[in-house]
Design a protein around this motif. Sequence first.
Motif, PDB file in Angstrom:
ATOM      1  N   UNK A 153      -3.798 -10.022 -18.173  1.00 54.98           N
ATOM      2  CA  UNK A 153      -3.757  -8.452 -18.017  1.00 54.98           C
ATOM      3  C   UNK A 153      -2.871  -8.075 -16.702  1.00 54.98           C
ATOM      4  N   UNK A 154      -1.984  -6.775 -17.106  1.00 50.22           N
ATOM      5  CA  UNK A 154      -0.870  -6.369 -16.209  1.00 50.22           C
ATOM      6  C   UNK A 154      -1.588  -6.466 -14.855  1.00 50.22           C
ATOM      7  N   UNK A 155      -2.763  -5.919 -14.517  1.00 47.72           N
ATOM      8  CA  UNK A 155      -3.215  -5.578 -13.327  1.00 47.72           C
ATOM      9  C   UNK A 155      -3.351  -7.031 -12.454  1.00 47.72           C
ATOM     10  N   UNK A 156      -3.218  -7.896 -13.354  1.00 50.00           N
ATOM     11  CA  UNK A 156      -3.560  -9.313 -12.651  1.00 50.00           C
ATOM     12  C   UNK A 156      -2.212 -10.193 -12.352  1.00 50.00           C
ATOM     13  N   UNK A 157      -1.250  -9.695 -13.302  1.00 50.93           N
ATOM     14  CA  UNK A 157       0.199 -10.423 -13.345  1.00 50.93           C
ATOM     15  C   UNK A 157       0.997 -10.549 -11.985  1.00 50.93           C
ATOM     16  N   UNK A 162       2.825 -12.784  -6.815  1.00 54.70           N
ATOM     17  CA  UNK A 162       2.982 -12.668  -5.715  1.00 54.70           C
ATOM     18  C   UNK A 162       2.040 -14.036  -4.881  1.00 54.70           C
ATOM     19  N   UNK A 163       1.024 -14.474  -5.258  1.00 55.65           N
ATOM     20  CA  UNK A 163       0.447 -15.569  -4.712  1.00 55.65           C
ATOM     21  C   UNK A 163       1.371 -16.809  -4.891  1.00 55.65           C
ATOM     22  N   UNK A 217       7.183  -5.494 -15.011  1.00 54.56           N
ATOM     23  CA  UNK A 217       5.914  -4.708 -14.529  1.00 54.56           C
ATOM     24  C   UNK A 217       5.521  -5.493 -13.123  1.00 54.56           C
ATOM     25  N   UNK A 218       5.684  -6.951 -13.258  1.00 55.42           N
ATOM     26  CA  UNK A 218       5.604  -7.590 -11.985  1.00 55.42           C
ATOM     27  C   UNK A 218       6.332  -7.402 -10.647  1.00 55.42           C
ATOM     28  N   UNK A 219       7.741  -7.260 -11.084  1.00 55.74           N
ATOM     29  CA  UNK A 219       8.624  -6.853 -10.004  1.00 55.74           C
ATOM     30  C   UNK A 219       8.485  -5.644  -9.441  1.00 55.74           C
ATOM     31  N   UNK A 220       8.317  -4.460 -10.404  1.00 46.51           N
ATOM     32  CA  UNK A 220       7.847  -3.174  -9.814  1.00 46.51           C
ATOM     33  C   UNK A 220       6.714  -3.174  -9.218  1.00 46.51           C
TER      34      UNK A 220
END
Length: 337
Positions: A153-157, A162-163, A217-220
């Motif tokens: 899911x995008x909210x998890x990516x 980052x982790x 999405x992740x970088x933003x």
Amino acid sequence: MSRTKDRISGKQKAAMLLISLGPDVSAEIYKHLSEEEIEKLTLEIANVRKVDNDTKEKVLEEFHQIAIAQEYISQGGIGYAKSVLEKALGENEAMAIIDRLTSTLQVRPFDFARKADPTQILNFIQHEHPQTIALILSYLESGQAGQILSSLPQEVQADVAKRIAVMDSTSPEIINEVETILEQKLSTTVMQDYTEAGGIESLVEVLNGVDRSTERTILETLEMQDADLAEEIKKRMFVFEDIVTLDNRSIQRVIRDVDNEDLQLALKVSSDEVKEIIFSNMSQRMADTFKDEIEFMGPVRLRDVEEAQTTIVSVIRRLEDAGEIVIARGGGDDVIV
């Protein structure tokens, strides 16, 4: 030499092996050793006065057995190697060889998972804590990890990304616990070790395997959470030498958009492959001018070259963001910036 094989140290065996193989083969092996390893091994060779035939044969036989065992491991893992060796040599001898291997051979955690289908792994880990997902992805092949990250899911990516980036080392106990659970779910045999994974480079490899939308999405998201981390990741996502991965049309567009002085500086210390590709996408007159300018440029500061290359990479990424060019990376048909 009166010492029995069991009393000979690993370094002594290595020295005897090289002596037995002869100078030509030993010289080739030396090319793959570190300076410290060469120094220690050379000193050990110097201390070996004579290798009797019996000891020589035993050392060569042990080396041969370990080499075969390693080949079996590469084909199907520790379990497969043990099974084949038991059939060939018997249970006791097989276990002795495997035991000798495990003292030096490192099988990365989650080795079994790297042989599994990414979709299958995703089914088992998608509802786990982001830290657990990050740990597992950091040990998988970058293509596998990229596919899995893209499917989360995008909210998890971004959280998982980052982790991975800030992950340093993880205790063997935690690795063992997570690995055992996943192993049980996938019903596969695994040999464990305690190597480290994670970090920015690990994340960059993973992002190189995701689709363009997921990467954006992740970088933003990371830019909003940790701008410095996001910028560091961007810098490593595409380096100047990667320009060889662009098609000719894209290279020509980059040449038009970058400053000539920056490009000349960037090419000053580039590989012949990069220079050839850049020059082949210029007119003959422009290429000749560039070659002359670079030749008469004289010594340049490395910092200036790196700044010029960074500027060009920024132009490339800007063109990709605008949809003017693409960089084909990762698996299959995915294109990412």
